[in-house]
Design a protein around this motif. Structure first.
Motif, PDB file in Angstrom:
ATOM      1  N   ARG A   1       0.706  -1.030   0.090  1.00 34.36           N
ATOM      2  CA  ARG A   1       0.174   0.173  -0.195  1.00 34.36           C
ATOM      3  C   ARG A   1       0.822   1.359  -0.042  1.00 34.36           C
ATOM      4  O   ARG A   1       0.659   2.254  -0.640  1.00 34.36           O
ATOM      5  CB  ARG A   1      -0.907   0.078   1.098  1.00 34.36           C
ATOM      6  N   HIS A   2       1.950   1.230   1.000  1.00 34.20           N
ATOM      7  CA  HIS A   2       2.933   2.160   0.689  1.00 34.20           C
ATOM      8  C   HIS A   2       3.263   2.758  -0.616  1.00 34.20           C
ATOM      9  O   HIS A   2       3.422   3.741  -1.065  1.00 34.20           O
ATOM     10  CB  HIS A   2       4.055   1.998   1.663  1.00 34.20           C
ATOM     11  N   TRP A   3       3.912   1.486  -1.384  1.00 33.85           N
ATOM     12  CA  TRP A   3       4.363   1.851  -2.761  1.00 33.85           C
ATOM     13  C   TRP A   3       3.648   2.344  -3.573  1.00 33.85           C
ATOM     14  O   TRP A   3       3.747   3.248  -4.514  1.00 33.85           O
ATOM     15  CB  TRP A   3       5.217   0.651  -3.100  1.00 33.85           C
ATOM     16  N   ARG A   4       2.275   1.775  -3.581  1.00 30.31           N
ATOM     17  CA  ARG A   4       1.044   1.889  -4.319  1.00 30.31           C
ATOM     18  C   ARG A   4       0.638   3.592  -4.263  1.00 30.31           C
ATOM     19  O   ARG A   4       0.546   4.393  -5.124  1.00 30.31           O
ATOM     20  CB  ARG A   4      -0.108   1.211  -4.144  1.00 30.31           C
TER      21      ARG A   4
ATOM     22  N   ILE B   1       3.704  -7.452  -9.360  1.00 29.72           N
ATOM     23  CA  ILE B   1       3.515  -6.146  -8.724  1.00 29.72           C
ATOM     24  C   ILE B   1       4.570  -5.150  -8.480  1.00 29.72           C
ATOM     25  O   ILE B   1       4.663  -4.058  -9.142  1.00 29.72           O
ATOM     26  CB  ILE B   1       2.786  -6.209  -7.433  1.00 29.72           C
ATOM     27  N   SER B   2       5.697  -5.732  -7.968  1.00 33.65           N
ATOM     28  CA  SER B   2       6.860  -4.794  -8.043  1.00 33.65           C
ATOM     29  C   SER B   2       7.481  -4.154  -9.421  1.00 33.65           C
ATOM     30  O   SER B   2       7.706  -2.901  -9.364  1.00 33.65           O
ATOM     31  CB  SER B   2       8.286  -5.551  -7.490  1.00 33.65           C
ATOM     32  N   GLU B   3       7.359  -5.070 -10.604  1.00 33.06           N
ATOM     33  CA  GLU B   3       7.815  -4.796 -11.756  1.00 33.06           C
ATOM     34  C   GLU B   3       6.677  -3.324 -12.161  1.00 33.06           C
ATOM     35  O   GLU B   3       7.181  -2.458 -12.904  1.00 33.06           O
ATOM     36  CB  GLU B   3       7.665  -5.631 -12.743  1.00 33.06           C
ATOM     37  N   HIS B   4       5.452  -3.549 -11.959  1.00 32.30           N
ATOM     38  CA  HIS B   4       4.510  -2.498 -12.411  1.00 32.30           C
ATOM     39  C   HIS B   4       4.509  -1.285 -11.502  1.00 32.30           C
ATOM     40  O   HIS B   4       4.196  -0.238 -12.090  1.00 32.30           O
ATOM     41  CB  HIS B   4       3.141  -3.221 -12.363  1.00 32.30           C
ATOM     42  N   LEU B   5       4.972  -1.330 -10.359  1.00 31.40           N
ATOM     43  CA  LEU B   5       5.202  -0.117  -9.731  1.00 31.40           C
ATOM     44  C   LEU B   5       6.630   0.492  -9.734  1.00 31.40           C
ATOM     45  O   LEU B   5       6.793   1.371  -9.127  1.00 31.40           O
ATOM     46  CB  LEU B   5       5.096  -0.684  -8.283  1.00 31.40           C
ATOM     47  N   GLU B   6       7.486  -0.396 -10.501  1.00 36.98           N
ATOM     48  CA  GLU B   6       8.814   0.228 -11.024  1.00 36.98           C
ATOM     49  C   GLU B   6       9.687   0.450  -9.615  1.00 36.98           C
ATOM     50  O   GLU B   6      10.263   1.655  -9.303  1.00 36.98           O
ATOM     51  CB  GLU B   6       8.661   1.607 -11.701  1.00 36.98           C
ATOM     52  N   ILE B   7       9.479  -0.773  -8.672  1.00 38.01           N
ATOM     53  CA  ILE B   7      10.293  -0.381  -7.392  1.00 38.01           C
ATOM     54  C   ILE B   7      11.569  -0.920  -7.611  1.00 38.01           C
ATOM     55  O   ILE B   7      11.769  -1.933  -8.376  1.00 38.01           O
ATOM     56  CB  ILE B   7       9.611  -1.514  -6.478  1.00 38.01           C
ATOM     57  N   PRO B   8      12.560  -0.195  -7.165  1.00 35.69           N
ATOM     58  CA  PRO B   8      13.907  -0.728  -7.075  1.00 35.69           C
ATOM     59  C   PRO B   8      14.376  -1.806  -6.861  1.00 35.69           C
ATOM     60  O   PRO B   8      13.553  -2.521  -5.706  1.00 35.69           O
ATOM     61  CB  PRO B   8      14.546   0.520  -6.388  1.00 35.69           C
ATOM     62  N   LEU B   9      15.337  -2.285  -7.173  1.00 35.71           N
ATOM     63  CA  LEU B   9      15.663  -3.665  -6.862  1.00 35.71           C
ATOM     64  C   LEU B   9      16.066  -4.049  -5.390  1.00 35.71           C
ATOM     65  O   LEU B   9      15.522  -5.002  -4.793  1.00 35.71           O
ATOM     66  CB  LEU B   9      17.003  -4.459  -7.632  1.00 35.71           C
TER      67      LEU B   9
ATOM     68  N   GLY C   1      12.121   6.360  -2.580  1.00 36.28           N
ATOM     69  CA  GLY C   1      11.543   6.377  -1.211  1.00 36.28           C
ATOM     70  C   GLY C   1      12.637   6.283   0.028  1.00 36.28           C
ATOM     71  O   GLY C   1      12.196   5.849   0.997  1.00 36.28           O
ATOM     72  N   ASP C   2      13.821   6.344  -0.282  1.00 41.32           N
ATOM     73  CA  ASP C   2      15.036   6.267   0.483  1.00 41.32           C
ATOM     74  C   ASP C   2      15.334   7.136   1.342  1.00 41.32           C
ATOM     75  O   ASP C   2      15.201   8.594   0.988  1.00 41.32           O
ATOM     76  CB  ASP C   2      16.254   6.359  -0.458  1.00 41.32           C
ATOM     77  N   ALA C   3      15.048   6.993   2.718  1.00 32.35           N
ATOM     78  CA  ALA C   3      15.420   8.129   3.932  1.00 32.35           C
ATOM     79  C   ALA C   3      16.432   8.625   3.837  1.00 32.35           C
ATOM     80  O   ALA C   3      16.658   9.619   4.343  1.00 32.35           O
ATOM     81  CB  ALA C   3      14.974   7.331   5.397  1.00 32.35           C
TER      82      ALA C   3
END
Length: 269
Positions: free
Chosen positions: A16-19, A58-66, A178-180
């Motif tokens: 949910r955070h990444w979406r 889902i990670s691919e479609h959200l373009e989440i880094p590796l 999203g890197d703190a």
């Protein structure tokens, strides 16, 4: 947020955070990923457990880094899919050799390689023309070296413009990852003094086609550069995915002539 805190968060909460970070509704993501809105809702609330393939899908479609894809896998109870290899490991030999060839071939023009946190990984000899007299401790981080009052900042003729450009790039990177830790770096850099106006929006002046780095050299001349950033196109390792090569090119004939004279053994086409 520490890695331990990330691992402790349920998969649904991270999803949910990444979406929401990508500013997508459940309906929009379900259409993009070709899964039902009902199933996506169940994944986010914990009523359904994702398969390993679903996490990666889902990670691919959200373009989440590796790196963050590994966090999602761990939160769902699966082993990480992507390695993080040290640069001095045998499997990274070809990558390092390629980087060195690129850096050397770019001379007499400067070029650097940085990691995700803008830490200096490698550079060619010509970078000394830009970084002369900069404290070596500052040079460990390219952004810090550029904007710190004891770094390049006093010699950057268009500091306000260049600072706004670099901070804008960093903001976009934070939005993507999203890197703190990058957020902390941004806060530090934003706190550095600047005695020039900083444009909120980069608008071209007469004849401008890109933001230049205009730098006073110890010789008394002004050098002007533009840069191109390259990344590896098909990374499957976190280290490789997070490397970026920034190559600087002369933005005027005078700078090109100066660089050629500074490294006379190089032939530049």
């Amino acid at each position: 947020m520490t890695a331990a805190q990330i691992y402790q968060r349920p998969f649904g909460e991270l999803l949910r955070h990444w979406r929401e970070h990508r500013r997508l509704s459940q309906l929009e993501l379900s259409i993009q990923a070709e899964i039902s809105t009902r199933h996506l809702s169940f994944l986010e609330t914990g009523r359904a457990r994702p398969s390993r393939d679903m996490v990666l899908h889902i990670s691919e479609h959200l373009e989440i880094p590796l790196r963050e894809r590994n966090h999602l896998l761990l939160s769902a109870g699966y082993a990480p899919a992507y390695t993080e290899s040290p640069l001095d490991s045998p499997q990274m030999t070809a990558v390092c050799e390629t980087i060195r060839r690129l850096l050397s071939a770019h001379e007499p023009y400067p070029a650097v390689v940085v990691d995700r946190g803008w830490n200096l990984v490698d550079a060619n000899a010509a970078i000394g023309l830009i970084a002369e007299d900069v404290d070596p401790d500052l040079l460990t981080n390219v952004l810090r070296a550029s904007l710190h009052p004891e770094g390049l900042a006093p010699r950057i003729v268009n500091l306000g413009e260049w600072r706004a450009h670099l901070l804008g790039r960093l903001r976009r990177q934070i939005s993507l990852t999203g890197d703190a830790e990058l957020g902390e770096l941004y806060a530090e850099l934003h706190g550095y003094p600047c005695d020039q106006p900083e444009p909120e929006i980069e608008l071209p002046g007469p004849g401008d086609i890109m933001v230049p780095l205009r730098l006073k050299h110890s010789s008394g001349r002004e050098l002007s550069f533009f840069s191109i950033v390259a990344t590896f196109g098909t990374p499957l390792d976190i280290t490789v995915a997070e490397l970026a090569i920034e190559s600087f090119y002369p933005a005027d004939p005078g700078t090109a002539d100066f660089l050629r004279d500074a490294v006379p053994d190089r032939t530049v086409s």
